[in-house]
Design a protein around this motif. Structure first.
Motif, PDB file in Angstrom:
ATOM      1  N   LEU A 207       0.827  -1.206   0.000  1.00 43.65           N
ATOM      2  CA  LEU A 207       0.000   0.000   0.000  1.00 43.65           C
ATOM      3  C   LEU A 207       0.863   1.258   0.000  1.00 43.65           C
ATOM      4  N   THR A 208       1.997   1.205   0.665  1.00 45.64           N
ATOM      5  CA  THR A 208       2.908   2.354   0.632  1.00 45.64           C
ATOM      6  C   THR A 208       3.428   2.593  -0.776  1.00 45.64           C
ATOM      7  N   ARG A 209       3.746   1.512  -1.478  1.00 44.28           N
ATOM      8  CA  ARG A 209       4.201   1.652  -2.870  1.00 44.28           C
ATOM      9  C   ARG A 209       3.090   2.211  -3.759  1.00 44.28           C
ATOM     10  N   LEU A 210       1.881   1.725  -3.568  1.00 43.68           N
ATOM     11  CA  LEU A 210       0.764   2.207  -4.387  1.00 43.68           C
ATOM     12  C   LEU A 210       0.454   3.672  -4.104  1.00 43.68           C
ATOM     13  N   ALA A 211       0.698   4.099  -2.865  1.00 41.28           N
ATOM     14  CA  ALA A 211       0.464   5.502  -2.513  1.00 41.28           C
ATOM     15  C   ALA A 211       1.582   6.404  -2.998  1.00 41.28           C
ATOM     16  N   GLY A 212       2.684   5.801  -3.493  1.00 41.79           N
ATOM     17  CA  GLY A 212       3.794   6.591  -4.003  1.00 41.79           C
ATOM     18  C   GLY A 212       4.555   7.320  -2.931  1.00 41.79           C
ATOM     19  N   SER A 213       4.636   6.731  -1.717  1.00 40.44           N
ATOM     20  CA  SER A 213       5.330   7.376  -0.615  1.00 40.44           C
ATOM     21  C   SER A 213       6.270   6.386   0.031  1.00 40.44           C
ATOM     22  N   GLY A 214       7.098   6.884   0.921  1.00 43.98           N
ATOM     23  CA  GLY A 214       8.005   6.023   1.659  1.00 43.98           C
ATOM     24  C   GLY A 214       9.325   5.791   0.977  1.00 43.98           C
ATOM     25  N   GLY A 215       9.575   6.446  -0.166  1.00 48.73           N
ATOM     26  CA  GLY A 215      10.859   6.277  -0.830  1.00 48.73           C
ATOM     27  C   GLY A 215      11.109   4.876  -1.320  1.00 48.73           C
ATOM     28  N   LEU A 216      10.051   4.179  -1.779  1.00 47.23           N
ATOM     29  CA  LEU A 216      10.195   2.788  -2.201  1.00 47.23           C
ATOM     30  C   LEU A 216      10.310   2.667  -3.716  1.00 47.23           C
ATOM     31  N   GLY A 217      11.018   3.579  -4.345  1.00 43.83           N
ATOM     32  CA  GLY A 217      11.263   3.444  -5.773  1.00 43.83           C
ATOM     33  C   GLY A 217      10.336   4.305  -6.603  1.00 43.83           C
ATOM     34  N   THR A 218      10.290   3.987  -7.920  1.00 46.67           N
ATOM     35  CA  THR A 218       9.502   4.759  -8.866  1.00 46.67           C
ATOM     36  C   THR A 218       8.018   4.493  -8.663  1.00 46.67           C
ATOM     37  N   PRO A 219       7.167   5.408  -9.133  1.00 42.69           N
ATOM     38  CA  PRO A 219       5.718   5.192  -9.004  1.00 42.69           C
ATOM     39  C   PRO A 219       5.276   3.892  -9.669  1.00 42.69           C
ATOM     40  N   VAL A 220       4.260   3.282  -9.107  1.00 43.66           N
ATOM     41  CA  VAL A 220       3.753   2.016  -9.614  1.00 43.66           C
ATOM     42  C   VAL A 220       2.972   2.278 -10.904  1.00 43.66           C
ATOM     43  N   PRO A 221       3.243   1.534 -11.971  1.00 45.68           N
ATOM     44  CA  PRO A 221       2.505   1.745 -13.218  1.00 45.68           C
ATOM     45  C   PRO A 221       1.058   1.272 -13.097  1.00 45.68           C
ATOM     46  N   PHE A 222       0.236   1.710 -14.042  1.00 45.67           N
ATOM     47  CA  PHE A 222      -1.174   1.353 -14.146  1.00 45.67           C
ATOM     48  C   PHE A 222      -2.011   1.911 -12.990  1.00 45.67           C
ATOM     49  N   VAL A 223      -1.410   2.752 -12.167  1.00 43.24           N
ATOM     50  CA  VAL A 223      -2.148   3.421 -11.094  1.00 43.24           C
ATOM     51  C   VAL A 223      -2.037   4.923 -11.331  1.00 43.24           C
ATOM     52  N   HIS A 224      -3.167   5.555 -11.600  1.00 48.77           N
ATOM     53  CA  HIS A 224      -3.165   6.977 -11.925  1.00 48.77           C
ATOM     54  C   HIS A 224      -2.702   7.795 -10.719  1.00 48.77           C
ATOM     55  N   GLU A 225      -2.016   8.874 -11.029  1.00 46.04           N
ATOM     56  CA  GLU A 225      -1.468   9.712  -9.954  1.00 46.04           C
ATOM     57  C   GLU A 225      -2.565  10.226  -9.030  1.00 46.04           C
ATOM     58  N   LYS A 226      -3.748  10.507  -9.568  1.00 45.20           N
ATOM     59  CA  LYS A 226      -4.839  11.001  -8.744  1.00 45.20           C
ATOM     60  C   LYS A 226      -5.428   9.924  -7.838  1.00 45.20           C
ATOM     61  N   SER A 227      -5.074   8.666  -8.091  1.00 44.51           N
ATOM     62  CA  SER A 227      -5.571   7.574  -7.251  1.00 44.51           C
ATOM     63  C   SER A 227      -4.710   7.359  -6.017  1.00 44.51           C
ATOM     64  N   ARG A 228      -3.515   7.936  -6.001  1.00 47.93           N
ATOM     65  CA  ARG A 228      -2.594   7.659  -4.897  1.00 47.93           C
ATOM     66  C   ARG A 228      -3.100   8.154  -3.546  1.00 47.93           C
ATOM     67  N   PRO A 229      -3.765   9.333  -3.468  1.00 46.31           N
ATOM     68  CA  PRO A 229      -4.315   9.723  -2.153  1.00 46.31           C
ATOM     69  C   PRO A 229      -5.303   8.708  -1.591  1.00 46.31           C
ATOM     70  N   PHE A 230      -6.046   8.036  -2.470  1.00 46.87           N
ATOM     71  CA  PHE A 230      -6.979   7.011  -1.997  1.00 46.87           C
ATOM     72  C   PHE A 230      -6.222   5.848  -1.359  1.00 46.87           C
ATOM     73  N   PHE A 231      -5.118   5.459  -1.973  1.00 53.34           N
ATOM     74  CA  PHE A 231      -4.317   4.376  -1.381  1.00 53.34           C
ATOM     75  C   PHE A 231      -3.669   4.822  -0.069  1.00 53.34           C
ATOM     76  N   ARG A 232      -3.339   6.104   0.044  1.00 55.13           N
ATOM     77  CA  ARG A 232      -2.819   6.599   1.323  1.00 55.13           C
ATOM     78  C   ARG A 232      -3.875   6.479   2.409  1.00 55.13           C
ATOM     79  N   ASP A 233      -5.134   6.736   2.034  1.00 58.73           N
ATOM     80  CA  ASP A 233      -6.227   6.606   3.003  1.00 58.73           C
ATOM     81  C   ASP A 233      -6.369   5.157   3.454  1.00 58.73           C
ATOM     82  N   VAL A 234      -6.280   4.225   2.501  1.00 56.88           N
ATOM     83  CA  VAL A 234      -6.337   2.803   2.865  1.00 56.88           C
ATOM     84  C   VAL A 234      -5.154   2.442   3.760  1.00 56.88           C
ATOM     85  N   GLY A 235      -3.982   3.004   3.442  1.00 56.79           N
ATOM     86  CA  GLY A 235      -2.809   2.745   4.262  1.00 56.79           C
ATOM     87  C   GLY A 235      -2.983   3.242   5.689  1.00 56.79           C
ATOM     88  N   ASP A 236      -3.649   4.392   5.856  1.00 54.93           N
ATOM     89  CA  ASP A 236      -3.919   4.902   7.202  1.00 54.93           C
ATOM     90  C   ASP A 236      -4.833   3.949   7.972  1.00 54.93           C
TER      91      ASP A 236
END
Length: 331
Positions: A207-236
């Motif tokens: 979930l951290t990778r899908l949210a594009g946070s945590g310094g875990l490499g490049t953004p995950v493909p096939f996941v739109h940038e506007k979707s990342r805040p939603f994954f951050r919410d799931v991560g919370d």
């Protein structure tokens, strides 16, 4: 088997049946994506899907064999994620985990479900009622599935907390012997918490990778940038679940230690009581044993009041020992 198969265009489900062999081409032509849901497919059934969508053979092998830990794998043409939905069974107070594998690509979503614990039908229905969200593409489907599974984790954590409160009340119940099988229940509960942790703990990194946070490499493909805040919410939400699981594990360990300590104290109390009664029984036994020996020259052997005096001496010593042990709390 294939549970559902549909093409979504501009967030709306297209009418009519979908031919699996042409599903991907139709989705691309319509400018949308196809979503196929499978439940415990056989190898032959899944071969048709994997060939049509070009799924990676390693991911296909994981999806067929199941028994995977939560993870996220990125391949050239697809994204593969494993989640473990958890079900709480009130009748047996047990936690059981299923598995959901999700493949997403540019124009497709393939979900593979193992076990009964899965909210996928409800997720599909909810998304179909929100076409503006479904129009954002396959990444939203992955978010909705993860969100539903993690939200259910919170419900399971609440149920486990209720069971733990009952265990705690049983351990500290004042009646002696009221918790004969408590240790067994505590160990069983600890196994349920461990099963729960296996589902929730490893999911934090994907979930951290899908949210594009945590310094875990490049953004995950096939996941739109506007979707990342939603994954951050799931991560919370998942962080709250993991905190609850950690608290449950610590509490059940403390309860087990308290229970074992109580059992040790009770055993010591029982031993003191047994020792006290044994000491009280030993005094008259000793005196009676001495006067039961067949010797002619014994103190007061021919005295008229010898028998009552010896009985009175025994009674006096018994009362003295009883008051002594009672005063020390041994009886």
């Amino acid at each position: 088997m294939i549970v559902d198969c549909a093409i979504y265009r501009h967030g709306h489900r297209t009418e009519g049946p979908v031919d699996l062999s042409d599903a991907l081409a139709e989705a691309r032509a319509a400018g949308g994506f196809v979503w196929i849901g499978l439940h415990e497919p056989s190898e032959r059934e899944f071969d048709l899907v994997s060939q049509e969508f070009g799924l990676h053979p390693l991911a296909v092998e994981d999806a067929l064999k199941a028994h995977q830990r939560p993870k996220l794998e990125v391949y050239d043409d697809s994204l593969f994620m494993v989640l473990k939905p958890v079900v709480y069974e009130p009748a047996s107070d047990a936690v059981s985990a299923g598995e959901v594998m999700v493949f997403i690509g540019e124009c497709f979503v393939v979900t593979v479900r193992h076990g009964e614990g899965s909210p996928l039908a409800a997720v599909r229905h909810r998304l179909e009622e929100e076409p503006e969200m479904l129009d954002k593409g396959p990444g939203v489907v992955l978010y909705a599935i993860a969100d539903a599974i993690v939200d259910h984790y919170l419900e399971v954590a609440t149920e486990l907390q209720t069971d733990l409160d009952e265990l705690e009340a049983e351990v500290f119940r004042p009646e002696v012997g009221a918790s004969r099988n408590t240790a067994s229940r505590i160990y069983t509960f600890k196994r349920q918490v461990l099963e729960f942790r296996r589902a929730t703990g490893p999911l934090a990194v994907p979930l951290t990778r899908l949210a594009g946070s945590g310094g875990l490499g490049t953004p995950v493909p096939f996941v739109h940038e506007k979707s990342r805040p939603f994954f951050r919410d799931v991560g919370d939400h998942l962080a709250r679940v993991n905190e609850s699981v950690e608290a449950l594990d610590r509490l059940v360990s403390d309860i087990l230690s308290a229970h074992l300590a109580q059992m040790s104290v009770r055993q010591n109390d029982d031993m003191r009581k047994i020792s006290s009664w044994a000491a009280m029984a030993a005094v008259p036994t000793m005196i009676a044993g001495i006067y039961g020996m067949n010797f002619d020259h014994m103190p007061e052997l021919h005295w008229l009041w010898s028998y009552p005096a010896v009985i009175a001496l025994m009674a006096a010593l018994e009362v003295l020992l009883y008051r002594l042990f009672k005063g020390r709390g041994w009886l």
